[in-house]
Design a protein around this motif. Structure first.
Motif, short mmCIF file in Angstrom:
data_model
loop_
_atom_site.label_atom_id
_atom_site.label_comp_id
_atom_site.label_asym_id
_atom_site.label_seq_id
_atom_site.Cartn_x
_atom_site.Cartn_y
_atom_site.Cartn_z
N LEU A 72 0.72 2.39 7.02
CA LEU A 72 2.01 3.00 6.78
C LEU A 72 2.52 3.56 8.08
O LEU A 72 1.76 3.96 8.94
CB LEU A 72 1.93 4.11 5.72
N LEU A 105 16.10 1.17 6.37
CA LEU A 105 14.68 1.27 6.09
C LEU A 105 14.09 2.35 6.97
O LEU A 105 14.19 2.29 8.19
CB LEU A 105 14.02 -0.09 6.37
N TYR A 108 7.52 2.17 6.15
CA TYR A 108 6.88 1.27 5.20
C TYR A 108 5.48 1.75 4.89
O TYR A 108 4.86 2.44 5.68
CB TYR A 108 6.85 -0.16 5.73
N TRP A 109 5.03 1.38 3.72
CA TRP A 109 3.64 1.59 3.30
C TRP A 109 3.14 0.21 2.91
O TRP A 109 3.79 -0.49 2.14
CB TRP A 109 3.54 2.49 2.08
N MET A 110 1.99 -0.19 3.42
CA MET A 110 1.42 -1.47 3.04
C MET A 110 0.17 -1.20 2.22
O MET A 110 -0.77 -0.58 2.69
CB MET A 110 1.08 -2.30 4.27
N ARG A 137 8.08 -4.96 -1.99
CA ARG A 137 8.11 -6.35 -1.53
C ARG A 137 6.69 -6.81 -1.30
O ARG A 137 5.87 -6.07 -0.80
CB ARG A 137 8.88 -6.47 -0.21
#
Length: 162
Positions: A72, A105, A108-110, A137
């Protein structure tokens, strides 16, 4: 950002409240805080000191504890970025900010999850403010591509490791 939402109190309301608390003799101290991006949350869990930087510290810990957090990061504002478009088939670089952008945006967090629903469930736990949006996504993996592309990718070991 504090007063950027329509339902946010204005400075005059905040100052009037602070003054009333101070006059009541209950205020011990008051100072403005930096934004949550600069914060560090300090916790002691099972005798161990845990430090988590930035916003959503508790959610980050929950994701890490569940073993689903891969990565993230926050992103710098669009003014510091660039956009490369290919409208004419050739790359055209536009420096930020991007006036036509309606939504930005922020980071993000993955996560490594088993289903779209599991991603939705984690997103619903986030302590987001009014008007914030979390877009879910899926990252494309090699098996998402047709067999002919997978066969070509087999010649590139770096693609296989991802």
């Amino acid at each position: 950002m504090l007063h950027s939402l329509p339902e946010s109190p204005q400075d005059s309301e905040c100052m009037a409240y602070a003054q009333s608390v101070q006059q009541s003799g209950r205020m011990l101290a008051a100072e403005a805080l930096q934004g949550v991006a600069t914060a560090t949350t300090v916790r002691v869990r099972q005798g161990q000191l845990l430090l988590t930087d930035g916003p959503f510290a508790e959610t980050k810990e929950q994701l890490a504890d569940a073993g689903v957090l891969l990565d993230l990061n926050g992103l710098h504002p669009p003014a510091m970025g660039a956009r490369v478009s290919f409208d004419s088939g050739k790359p055209v670089v536009t420096d930020g900010p991007f006036t036509e952008t309606k939504e930005v945006l922020g980071g993000y967090w993955m996560l490594k999850l088993n289903s779209r629903q599991e991603a939705i469930d984690w997103a619903c736990r986030c302590p987001a403010s009014a008007n914030e949006i979390i877009e879910i996504r899926q990252v494309q993996e090699l098996e998402d591509f047709p067999p002919d592309i997978q066969k070509i990718a087999a010649d590139f070991p770096d693609l296989q490791a991802q």
